[in-house]
Design a protein around this motif. Structure first.
Motif, PDB file in Angstrom:
ATOM      1  N   ALA A   1       0.833  -1.209   0.000  1.00 52.29           N
ATOM      2  CA  ALA A   1       0.000   0.000   0.000  1.00 52.29           C
ATOM      3  C   ALA A   1       0.867   1.257   0.000  1.00 52.29           C
ATOM      4  O   ALA A   1       0.603   2.207  -0.748  1.00 52.29           O
ATOM      5  N   ALA A   2       1.918   1.259   0.806  1.00 49.39           N
ATOM      6  CA  ALA A   2       2.787   2.436   0.907  1.00 49.39           C
ATOM      7  C   ALA A   2       3.539   2.704  -0.390  1.00 49.39           C
ATOM      8  O   ALA A   2       3.851   3.861  -0.703  1.00 49.39           O
ATOM      9  N   LEU A   3       3.830   1.645  -1.149  1.00 46.74           N
ATOM     10  CA  LEU A   3       4.612   1.780  -2.378  1.00 46.74           C
ATOM     11  C   LEU A   3       3.728   1.789  -3.624  1.00 46.74           C
ATOM     12  O   LEU A   3       4.211   1.522  -4.728  1.00 46.74           O
ATOM     13  N   GLY A   4       2.462   2.091  -3.453  1.00 47.48           N
ATOM     14  CA  GLY A   4       1.561   2.180  -4.593  1.00 47.48           C
ATOM     15  C   GLY A   4       1.396   0.872  -5.336  1.00 47.48           C
ATOM     16  O   GLY A   4       1.187   0.858  -6.551  1.00 47.48           O
ATOM     17  N   GLY A   5       1.516  -0.233  -4.618  1.00 42.13           N
ATOM     18  CA  GLY A   5       1.331  -1.546  -5.224  1.00 42.13           C
ATOM     19  C   GLY A   5       2.585  -2.166  -5.813  1.00 42.13           C
ATOM     20  O   GLY A   5       2.549  -3.292  -6.283  1.00 42.13           O
ATOM     21  N   ASP A   6       3.711  -1.446  -5.791  1.00 43.77           N
ATOM     22  CA  ASP A   6       4.934  -1.904  -6.450  1.00 43.77           C
ATOM     23  C   ASP A   6       5.921  -2.533  -5.465  1.00 43.77           C
ATOM     24  O   ASP A   6       6.832  -1.870  -4.961  1.00 43.77           O
ATOM     25  N   LEU A   7       5.761  -3.825  -5.191  1.00 42.50           N
ATOM     26  CA  LEU A   7       6.658  -4.522  -4.263  1.00 42.50           C
ATOM     27  C   LEU A   7       8.075  -4.650  -4.802  1.00 42.50           C
ATOM     28  O   LEU A   7       9.008  -4.929  -4.044  1.00 42.50           O
ATOM     29  N   GLU A   8       8.262  -4.423  -6.108  1.00 48.38           N
ATOM     30  CA  GLU A   8       9.611  -4.485  -6.682  1.00 48.38           C
ATOM     31  C   GLU A   8      10.483  -3.326  -6.176  1.00 48.38           C
ATOM     32  O   GLU A   8      11.704  -3.351  -6.354  1.00 48.38           O
ATOM     33  N   ARG A   9       9.884  -2.334  -5.555  1.00 45.71           N
ATOM     34  CA  ARG A   9      10.664  -1.229  -4.983  1.00 45.71           C
ATOM     35  C   ARG A   9      11.372  -1.625  -3.686  1.00 45.71           C
ATOM     36  O   ARG A   9      12.225  -0.888  -3.198  1.00 45.71           O
ATOM     37  N   VAL A  10      11.031  -2.787  -3.134  1.00 48.09           N
ATOM     38  CA  VAL A  10      11.691  -3.240  -1.908  1.00 48.09           C
ATOM     39  C   VAL A  10      13.133  -3.600  -2.231  1.00 48.09           C
ATOM     40  O   VAL A  10      13.401  -4.465  -3.053  1.00 48.09           O
ATOM     41  N   GLU A  11      14.040  -2.894  -1.591  1.00 45.19           N
ATOM     42  CA  GLU A  11      15.465  -3.160  -1.764  1.00 45.19           C
ATOM     43  C   GLU A  11      15.952  -4.187  -0.746  1.00 45.19           C
ATOM     44  O   GLU A  11      16.766  -5.045  -1.059  1.00 45.19           O
ATOM     45  N   ARG A  12      15.442  -4.075   0.486  1.00 43.81           N
ATOM     46  CA  ARG A  12      15.890  -4.972   1.559  1.00 43.81           C
ATOM     47  C   ARG A  12      14.939  -4.885   2.739  1.00 43.81           C
ATOM     48  O   ARG A  12      14.499  -3.801   3.101  1.00 43.81           O
ATOM     49  N   ILE A  13      14.632  -6.016   3.336  1.00 44.83           N
ATOM     50  CA  ILE A  13      13.984  -6.020   4.644  1.00 44.83           C
ATOM     51  C   ILE A  13      15.136  -5.797   5.624  1.00 44.83           C
ATOM     52  O   ILE A  13      16.031  -6.631   5.736  1.00 44.83           O
ATOM     53  N   VAL A  14      15.160  -4.662   6.285  1.00 43.37           N
ATOM     54  CA  VAL A  14      16.291  -4.294   7.137  1.00 43.37           C
ATOM     55  C   VAL A  14      16.174  -4.917   8.516  1.00 43.37           C
ATOM     56  O   VAL A  14      17.119  -5.517   9.023  1.00 43.37           O
ATOM     57  N   LYS A  15      14.988  -4.768   9.150  1.00 42.19           N
ATOM     58  CA  LYS A  15      14.840  -5.269  10.514  1.00 42.19           C
ATOM     59  C   LYS A  15      13.394  -5.575  10.815  1.00 42.19           C
ATOM     60  O   LYS A  15      12.491  -4.863  10.393  1.00 42.19           O
ATOM     61  N   LEU A  16      13.187  -6.665  11.564  1.00 38.26           N
ATOM     62  CA  LEU A  16      11.884  -6.991  12.124  1.00 38.26           C
ATOM     63  C   LEU A  16      11.990  -6.911  13.640  1.00 38.26           C
ATOM     64  O   LEU A  16      12.985  -7.347  14.217  1.00 38.26           O
ATOM     65  N   GLY A  17      10.969  -6.368  14.255  1.00 32.41           N
ATOM     66  CA  GLY A  17      10.854  -6.368  15.713  1.00 32.41           C
ATOM     67  C   GLY A  17       9.659  -7.219  16.073  1.00 32.41           C
ATOM     68  O   GLY A  17       8.529  -6.864  15.755  1.00 32.41           O
TER      69      GLY A  17
END
Length: 155
Positions: A79-95
């Motif tokens: 939702a934040a990226l307008g539907g474009d999951l390809e913009r994800v460069e890296r999952i940096v951290k999960l809490g």
């Protein structure tokens, strides 16, 4: 293979992102980092996973709850990226916050439900730093809550 294709291959349908339940926003992007507010475990049928690990929620149920939180994190990212999951460069951290009894010590195993999904969906870009913390209670009685920081490419 695209991220959407991986999700399809894994049989994962991304739901509509959950609306905030208080005075906050679900995501904030600053300097290429997308900060995602804690997400709760909604099952595929829309029901909510409540309870405490070490009492009325098994390790396997906790892992599934963590996976469901991760799916909701992906919904917020999408939702934040307008539907474009390809913009994800890296999952940096999960809490990961796990509602658990004082003698339950398998919080990292519970959090693996989310970590393993991120790796399956995003490949090497899904490898991340992580915290897994036991807490006595979570909002709405949730069994697990997970937040995230994600590096994103410009639109």
């Amino acid at each position: 293979m695209t991220i959407e294709a991986r999700l399809s291959e894994l049989g994962i349908a991304i739901p509509a992102p959950a609306a905030p339940v208080a005075a906050y926003v679900p995501t904030v992007e600053v300097n290429g980092l997308l900060h995602i507010s804690g997400q709760l475990p909604f099952r595929e049928d829309g029901s909510f996973q409540k309870g405490h690990l070490g009492k009325d929620v098994s390790l396997e149920e906790g892992q599934e709850a963590a996976k469901r939180c991760a799916i909701m994190l992906i919904a917020q990212i999408k939702a934040a990226l307008g539907g474009d999951l390809e913009r994800v460069e890296r999952i940096v951290k999960l809490g990961a916050f796990i509602s658990s009894t004082s003698d339950f010590t398998d919080q990292p195993k519970v959090a693996n439900g989310a970590s393993e999904l991120m790796l399956a969906v995003f490949g090497d870009a899904g490898r991340h730093a992580r915290s897994a913390v036991g807490v006595p209670v979570l909002p709405l009685g949730a069994a697990v809550e997970i937040d995230a920081i994600v590096a994103v490419r410009p639109a």
